[in-house]
Scaffold this motif. Structure first.
Motif: not given
Length: 446
Positions: A131, A212, A87, A191
């Motif tokens: 996101y 990702r 993240s 992401t």
């Protein structure tokens, strides 16, 4: 001077001095952070390579000469560790609670800023997950449940108010768009913005998970060289095709050609372009371009082309780079030329200025073994709202004898609808590597 002393100086000037010194170190530092605590100030160098005690001592001695007496330490990272980040919050937490003084890719400064914005949005209590689409600089904000239209409008207004205040505190040019939604759009590489937004995986999620993961692994590899472009490289937004019609008016002749240019993404950061054209005087051209691009920094890639005309052949290959500076693009390429034309070094330089996002002024030069000349031109989207894919252009070419030739034509872009000329140049399209008529004509004796 007291131990671990920071001079009373302008913060921007201090960062400039520190950044200049850190960039000169013999190891690739991707981040440097400064911590001021009770025991004094400490500068931490974050790198994927181990820093020797001698290098640390050298860095501290160089800082002392600038009037900056601080402790210096280095922190080494494994590429695998960075590849496991999931993240933006994970990125923002590297060197957390320390002031960033060196961040050549802007990755950590921007991640921290976005992390702060997401935290403010989460504190409304009505947000589920957030996101980020880093390519479009858009935050997709998922609401909790399915709010009523009145509640949704109220949340949208409060979110936009938070964004407006936040936008005033971040560097100019770092614009972010918020999209409030109850489900995520399909087909986008998103992401997780914070740890709360990480997926709880089910079987169908594994493909998205791997995509990702690969994007963060790319970040880790890019930071190995601490090169800003590679650290934030982006592929072209989506495949696009351009139909080009060109007419060249020379001193006592004319020439026409029709060509196609196709640009497409190959992965998280690499894009490709293929060009083909056919024209009068038995002209045929084929070109290819493989490149990395970041719409805020520039482009770096390789190119190759083959052209034939009037029974002459020319092969070119080399490197092409561009730097984006607000409303201007600086470009250059170096390569090799061979064939029935003269063999040797090829050099080109060019600048494009955008007085508006739909109008471009271009100028440049080319130096080749066969012929050297300068050029200038314009390109314009005359009906952006009605026909955004259409642009018309005119280029003039000059050599040592004065006027050489003028090229007129138009382009029809498919796949980049709604994009302005500048956005199209920096997001969807590559460069032009064919239609090099002058060397071929000179080689033929005309």
């Amino acid at each position: 001077m007291p131990k671990n002393h920071l001079p009373q100086t302008n913060w921007i000037d201090l960062k400039r001095k520190l950044g200049s010194l850190i960039a000169s170190l013999p190891i690739p530092v991707f981040l440097a952070s400064l911590d001021k605590n009770r025991s004094g100030a400490c500068l931490t160098l974050h790198s994927l390579e181990k820093a020797s005690p001698d290098l640390i001592g050298q860095a501290r001695a160089s800082l002392a000469k600038l009037g900056i007496a601080v402790r210096v330490k280095a922190k080494r990272y494994q590429a695998k560790t960075l590849g496991q980040l999931e993240s933006l919050e994970d990125i923002a937490n590297i060197g957390a609670n320390e002031a960033i003084v060196y961040d050549p890719s802007q990755t950590f400064i921007r991640s921290r800023a976005l992390n702060d914005l997401v935290g403010q949005l989460q504190r409304t209590g009505e947000i589920d997950k957030v996101y980020c689409d880093t390519w479009r600089r858009t935050l997709f904000v998922l609401t909790k449940g399915t709010p009523s239209s009145e509640d949704l409008e109220s949340l949208r207004a409060r979110s936009q108010a938070i964004l407006k205040v936040w936008q005033q505190l971040v560097p100019t040019g770092f614009d972010v768009t918020l999209r409030l939604c109850t489900s995520l759009p399909h087909g986008l590489r998103l992401t997780p913005a914070d740890r709360k937004s990480r997926h709880q995986f089910t079987a169908p999620d594994w493909f998205g998970f791997l995509r990702r993961k690969s994007s963060f692994s790319l970040l880790a590899i890019a930071l190995t060289t601490a090169y800003p472009l590679a650290a934030s490289a982006q592929e072209v937004e989506k495949p696009s095709v351009v139909l080009t019609q060109r007419n060249i008016l020379a001193k006592d002749d004319s020439w026409q050609a029709l060509g196609l240019t196709a640009t497409m993404p190959l992965g998280q950061s690499v894009s490709s372009q293929i060009q083909a054209a056919i024209g009068t005087d038995d002209y045929y051209g084929l070109g290819g371009h493989l490149f990395l691009r970041d719409e805020d920094i520039g482009t770096l890639g390789t190119f190759g082309s083959y052209e034939t005309m009037l029974d002459e052949e020319m092969l070119r290959f080399g490197l092409r780079g561009e730097a984006y500076i607000k409303g201007a693009t600086l470009g250059g390429q170096v390569g090799q030329q061979s064939g029935s034309v003269e063999d040797g070094l090829l050099l080109q330089g060019d600048v494009t200025i955008y007085p508006s996002s739909t109008f471009a002024l271009r100028s440049g030069f080319e130096k080749s073994p066969e012929k050297s000349f300068g050029r200038g031109g314009i390109e314009w989207q005359p009906a952006f709202s009605m026909a955004p894919g259409l642009s018309i252009f005119s280029d003039a070419q000059f050599d040592s004898d004065g006027f050489d030739r003028v090229m007129l034509g138009f382009k029809l872009h498919f796949g980049s609808q709604g994009a302005t000329l500048m956005e199209r140049d920096r997001r969807n399209m590559g460069n032009n590597f064919i239609y090099n008529v002058s060397p071929l004509v000179s080689a033929s004796g005309y």
